[in-house]
Design a protein around this motif. Structure first.
Motif, PDB file in Angstrom:
ATOM      1  N   HIS A  80       0.859  -1.178   0.000  1.00 48.99           N
ATOM      2  CA  HIS A  80       0.000   0.000   0.000  1.00 48.99           C
ATOM      3  C   HIS A  80       0.903   1.238   0.000  1.00 48.99           C
ATOM      4  CE1 HIS A  80      -2.988   2.938   0.950  1.00 48.99           C
ATOM      5  NE2 HIS A  80      -3.939   2.032   1.038  1.00 48.99           N
ATOM      6  N   ASP A  81       0.724   2.092  -1.018  1.00 52.11           N
ATOM      7  CA  ASP A  81       1.618   3.233  -1.197  1.00 52.11           C
ATOM      8  C   ASP A  81       1.622   4.186  -0.017  1.00 52.11           C
ATOM      9  OD1 ASP A  81       2.784   2.619  -3.509  1.00 52.11           O
ATOM     10  OD2 ASP A  81       1.486   3.833  -4.793  1.00 52.11           O
ATOM     11  N   PHE A  82       0.469   4.337   0.605  1.00 56.29           N
ATOM     12  CA  PHE A  82       0.407   5.331   1.677  1.00 56.29           C
ATOM     13  C   PHE A  82       1.027   4.821   2.971  1.00 56.29           C
ATOM     14  CE2 PHE A  82      -1.717   7.215   5.338  1.00 56.29           C
ATOM     15  CZ  PHE A  82      -1.320   8.522   5.153  1.00 56.29           C
ATOM     16  N   LEU A  83       0.972   3.503   3.172  1.00 54.72           N
ATOM     17  CA  LEU A  83       1.510   2.947   4.415  1.00 54.72           C
ATOM     18  C   LEU A  83       3.039   2.881   4.354  1.00 54.72           C
ATOM     19  CD1 LEU A  83      -0.957   0.004   5.060  1.00 54.72           C
ATOM     20  CD2 LEU A  83      -1.095   2.340   5.854  1.00 54.72           C
ATOM     21  N   THR A  84       3.652   2.903   5.522  1.00 59.40           N
ATOM     22  CA  THR A  84       5.114   2.808   5.579  1.00 59.40           C
ATOM     23  C   THR A  84       5.539   1.369   5.348  1.00 59.40           C
ATOM     24  OG1 THR A  84       5.182   2.306   7.926  1.00 59.40           O
ATOM     25  CG2 THR A  84       5.148   4.628   7.325  1.00 59.40           C
ATOM     26  N   GLY A  85       6.838   1.183   5.131  1.00 59.20           N
ATOM     27  CA  GLY A  85       7.372  -0.160   4.970  1.00 59.20           C
ATOM     28  C   GLY A  85       7.026  -1.018   6.169  1.00 59.20           C
ATOM     29  N   ARG A  86       7.158  -0.423   7.363  1.00 56.18           N
ATOM     30  CA  ARG A  86       6.875  -1.177   8.585  1.00 56.18           C
ATOM     31  C   ARG A  86       5.400  -1.593   8.651  1.00 56.18           C
ATOM     32  NH1 ARG A  86       9.762  -1.506  13.090  1.00 56.18           N
ATOM     33  NH2 ARG A  86      11.015   0.303  12.553  1.00 56.18           N
ATOM     34  N   GLN A  87       4.505  -0.646   8.307  1.00 59.50           N
ATOM     35  CA  GLN A  87       3.074  -0.968   8.376  1.00 59.50           C
ATOM     36  C   GLN A  87       2.702  -2.063   7.375  1.00 59.50           C
ATOM     37  OE1 GLN A  87       1.795   3.061   7.879  1.00 59.50           O
ATOM     38  NE2 GLN A  87       1.412   3.364  10.049  1.00 59.50           N
ATOM     39  N   ASN A  88       3.309  -1.993   6.195  1.00 59.27           N
ATOM     40  CA  ASN A  88       3.072  -3.048   5.210  1.00 59.27           C
ATOM     41  C   ASN A  88       3.579  -4.389   5.722  1.00 59.27           C
ATOM     42  OD1 ASN A  88       1.837  -2.290   2.549  1.00 59.27           O
ATOM     43  ND2 ASN A  88       3.313  -0.635   2.728  1.00 59.27           N
ATOM     44  N   ALA A  89       4.749  -4.367   6.330  1.00 60.45           N
ATOM     45  CA  ALA A  89       5.328  -5.606   6.856  1.00 60.45           C
ATOM     46  C   ALA A  89       4.437  -6.196   7.944  1.00 60.45           C
ATOM     47  CB  ALA A  89       6.725  -5.338   7.395  1.00 60.45           C
ATOM     48  N   LYS A  90       3.928  -5.315   8.799  1.00 59.15           N
ATOM     49  CA  LYS A  90       3.045  -5.777   9.872  1.00 59.15           C
ATOM     50  C   LYS A  90       1.791  -6.421   9.304  1.00 59.15           C
ATOM     51  CE  LYS A  90       3.884  -2.844  13.883  1.00 59.15           C
ATOM     52  NZ  LYS A  90       3.316  -1.723  14.656  1.00 59.15           N
ATOM     53  N   PHE A  91       1.237  -5.797   8.268  1.00 56.23           N
ATOM     54  CA  PHE A  91       0.024  -6.341   7.653  1.00 56.23           C
ATOM     55  C   PHE A  91       0.262  -7.767   7.160  1.00 56.23           C
ATOM     56  CE2 PHE A  91      -2.376  -7.172   3.744  1.00 56.23           C
ATOM     57  CZ  PHE A  91      -3.654  -7.163   4.263  1.00 56.23           C
ATOM     58  N   ALA A 118      14.059   4.933   6.022  1.00 50.98           N
ATOM     59  CA  ALA A 118      12.986   4.862   5.026  1.00 50.98           C
ATOM     60  C   ALA A 118      11.956   3.795   5.379  1.00 50.98           C
ATOM     61  CB  ALA A 118      13.578   4.571   3.647  1.00 50.98           C
ATOM     62  N   PHE A 119      12.331   2.847   6.229  1.00 49.11           N
ATOM     63  CA  PHE A 119      11.393   1.788   6.631  1.00 49.11           C
ATOM     64  C   PHE A 119      10.159   2.384   7.295  1.00 49.11           C
ATOM     65  CE2 PHE A 119      10.405  -2.135   9.257  1.00 49.11           C
ATOM     66  CZ  PHE A 119      10.030  -2.899   8.172  1.00 49.11           C
ATOM     67  N   ASP A 120      10.326   3.555   7.908  1.00 50.20           N
ATOM     68  CA  ASP A 120       9.187   4.220   8.558  1.00 50.20           C
ATOM     69  C   ASP A 120       8.630   5.364   7.722  1.00 50.20           C
ATOM     70  OD1 ASP A 120       8.780   2.759  11.028  1.00 50.20           O
ATOM     71  OD2 ASP A 120      10.805   3.401  11.538  1.00 50.20           O
ATOM     72  N   LYS A 121       8.960   5.375   6.428  1.00 50.16           N
ATOM     73  CA  LYS A 121       8.397   6.381   5.514  1.00 50.16           C
ATOM     74  C   LYS A 121       7.418   5.677   4.580  1.00 50.16           C
ATOM     75  CE  LYS A 121      10.973   9.981   6.640  1.00 50.16           C
ATOM     76  NZ  LYS A 121      12.356   9.621   6.937  1.00 50.16           N
ATOM     77  N   PRO A 122       6.415   6.416   4.057  1.00 49.62           N
ATOM     78  CA  PRO A 122       5.450   5.789   3.146  1.00 49.62           C
ATOM     79  C   PRO A 122       6.137   5.155   1.933  1.00 49.62           C
ATOM     80  CG  PRO A 122       4.709   7.971   3.771  1.00 49.62           C
ATOM     81  CD  PRO A 122       6.079   7.813   4.347  1.00 49.62           C
ATOM     82  N   VAL A 123       5.582   4.045   1.485  1.00 51.49           N
ATOM     83  CA  VAL A 123       6.175   3.313   0.368  1.00 51.49           C
ATOM     84  C   VAL A 123       6.186   4.157  -0.911  1.00 51.49           C
ATOM     85  CG1 VAL A 123       5.797   1.300  -1.128  1.00 51.49           C
ATOM     86  CG2 VAL A 123       5.662   1.055   1.340  1.00 51.49           C
ATOM     87  N   GLN A 124       5.267   5.119  -1.011  1.00 45.91           N
ATOM     88  CA  GLN A 124       5.234   5.954  -2.224  1.00 45.91           C
ATOM     89  C   GLN A 124       6.497   6.798  -2.392  1.00 45.91           C
ATOM     90  OE1 GLN A 124       1.584   7.971  -1.583  1.00 45.91           O
ATOM     91  NE2 GLN A 124       2.342   9.347  -0.020  1.00 45.91           N
ATOM     92  N   THR A 125       7.288   6.967  -1.320  1.00 45.05           N
ATOM     93  CA  THR A 125       8.531   7.730  -1.430  1.00 45.05           C
ATOM     94  C   THR A 125       9.705   6.841  -1.839  1.00 45.05           C
ATOM     95  OG1 THR A 125       9.152   7.383   0.886  1.00 45.05           O
ATOM     96  CG2 THR A 125       7.754   9.278   0.424  1.00 45.05           C
TER      97      THR A 125
END
Lengths: 221, 258
Positions: A80-91, A118-125
């Motif tokens: 998900h582009d808006f979520l951070t790398g960490r949030q995506n990983a958690k999902f 960058a792991f805590d920045k949105p994936v879109q970046t």
């Protein structure tokens, strides 16, 4: 073991129904063998791989997975582009039932992807390379009996490529693998058996060399 | 190997937590707009009513009357729209075999119920302090209406999410339906003053019953429609959910195919 029973696939197109990509594939793939998928461009390698992984559904026929099968490694969707790398990983950890050891899994992904802040920045970046690093790290973080890979080892910069190649070798040693690659060397390095896709049908070869030979002979001179 | 029910629960939890973040923070102050939209509708309509010198409707304060109806309608429409778009918006997630299209519909619907309940509590707390409404006298009736309207939204969403995927045109038509529903559900006029035979037609809309029941839950002496029947809303909603679930099952394969 993965059982494919009379799998047919065709895609919808704007002008009615497109021709069959896969036409009646019946195979039994053991989970302790590394298998290479071989075929010309458009033969349906990626389609078959996605159907085995459960990302796509066969138009007709059935797939039965009697072991734990990964999603296609490094699959481009799923982030998900808006979520951070960490949030995506958690999902992904949650979906795979790792609510209890979610911290360790996410820490592993963080460590392997080497994204730093960058792991805590949105994936879109992220750059394309950073995305594929995250995706590759996510596929390694969970244990499956069979891993599915579509040209995955070519991701990232030289340092990361070396690292992922080592991880991939280790993976190929302990679990089953079904992979697509256009590099004969890569296929020979990782796979024992081969499936040759031709005109919508699959041909199983116990030795990858035989599969490659059959493929080479089919190419018009 | 985990059993199917465990997998479903973990997927729902993961989806709920995942959907909540973009819903609240995707755009700048997205969470604020969730609150501002219903407030804007209330203020705008109250302004017009004020100009028309309407101070009370059906025996209760005009602003309170508008608020209850609007917020209750928003619960339905937001749940319906969010659930309708769920399958399409979550396409990338089907890479993970555990995630089924219906899971995304349910997760979004539940999230909307949760958000709208928080928003409603906040707005009514404000309205009670400003004395537009008093504390609900019949909270059970209010909750029954609230749940019924949410179920109606879920029923619509479960059906419409399949419809949208099968045909884009059908999806557009279903989207258009929302505006006329806003007009005929008695959000900004009391259905009880509409003359026959038109009133009977309006009463066929189950949302009208939900909205009137919500108002009655706040103020028992409110002059609601005589024919008020909350069970009608429930029968309608549960039937819609049943048909929606059937459709989800029937088109399970097609919905996941790319």
């Amino acid at each position: 073991m993965i059982v494919l029973d009379n799998v047919h696939k065709r895609y919808k197109s704007r002008r009615g129904k497109a021709p069959w990509v896969l036409e009646g594939i019946s195979l039994t793939i053991p989970s302790n063998v590394n298998v290479g998928l071989i075929g010309a461009n458009g033969a349906g390698k990626s389609t078959l791989l996605r159907i085995i992984g459960g990302v796509d559904q066969p138009t007709k026929g059935r797939v039965e997975r009697r072991c734990r099968v990964s999603w296609p490694m490094g699959f481009a969707g799923g982030l998900h582009d808006f979520l951070t790398g960490r949030q995506n990983a958690k999902f992904v950890a949650r979906v795979h039932g790792h609510e209890n050891d979610i911290k360790e899994r996410v820490a592993y992904i963080d460590d392997f992807a080497e994204l730093g802040d960058a792991f805590d920045k949105p994936v879109q970046t992220y750059s394309t390379g950073m995305r594929s690093r995250l995706q590759f790290a996510m596929s390694l973080a969970f244990s499956f009996d069979v891993y599915i890979s579509d040209e995955v080892t070519a991701a990232g910069d030289a340092h990361f490529r070396q690292k992922s190649l080592n991880a991939f070798k280790e993976l190929a040693g302990r679990a089953g693998l079904i992979m697509v690659s256009h590099g004969e060397g890569t296929l020979k390095q990782f796979c024992q058996a081969g499936i040759w896709l031709n005109e919508g049908r699959a041909h199983w070869f116990d030795r990858i060399d035989d599969a490659l030979m059959a493929y080479r002979e089919s190419i018009p001179k | 190997m985990r059993n199917s029910l465990t997998i479903s629960f973990t997927v729902w939890r993961a989806l709920l937590l995942r959907e909540a973040i973009p819903r609240l923070f995707e755009h700048r102050a997205a969470w604020l707009w969730l609150v501002v939209e219903p407030v804007f509708h209330v203020v705008f309509l109250a302004f017009i009513f004020y100009g028309l010198r309407v101070r009370s409707v059906g025996g209760i304060d005009m602003v309170g009357w508008l608020m209850v109806g609007l917020i209750a309608f928003f619960l339905f429409s937001r749940t319906a729209v969010q659930a309708k778009n769920a399958i399409h918006m979550s396409r990338a997630l089907y890479a993970y075999r555990q995630v089924l299209p219906i899971d995304t519909v349910l997760a979004r619907g539940v999230l909307e119920m949760f958000l709208m309940t928080v928003i409603a509590v906040l707005l009514f707390a404000g309205a009670i302090l400003l004395e537009f409404v008093a504390l609900p006298v019949d909270p059970l009736l209010l909750m029954a209406a609230w749940l019924g309207l949410w179920l109606a939204g879920m029923g619509y969403g479960l059906m419409a999410s399949v419809g949208t995927e099968i045909s884009r045109e059908l999806g557009n038509i279903l989207q258009l339906l929302m505006m006329p529903l806003y007009f005929v559900s008695g959000v900004f006029f009391p259905v009880s003053v509409v003359p026959q035979p038109y009133r009977d037609i309006l009463l066929m809309n189950p949302l009208t019953h939900g909205l009137e029941a919500a108002r009655l839950g706040f103020v028992p002496h409110y002059h609601a429609i005589q024919e008020l029947d909350l069970s009608y809303l429930y029968i309608f909603s549960l039937s819609a959910i049943f048909i929606g679930l059937l459709l989800q099952r029937r088109f399970k394969r097609k919905l996941r195919a790319l």
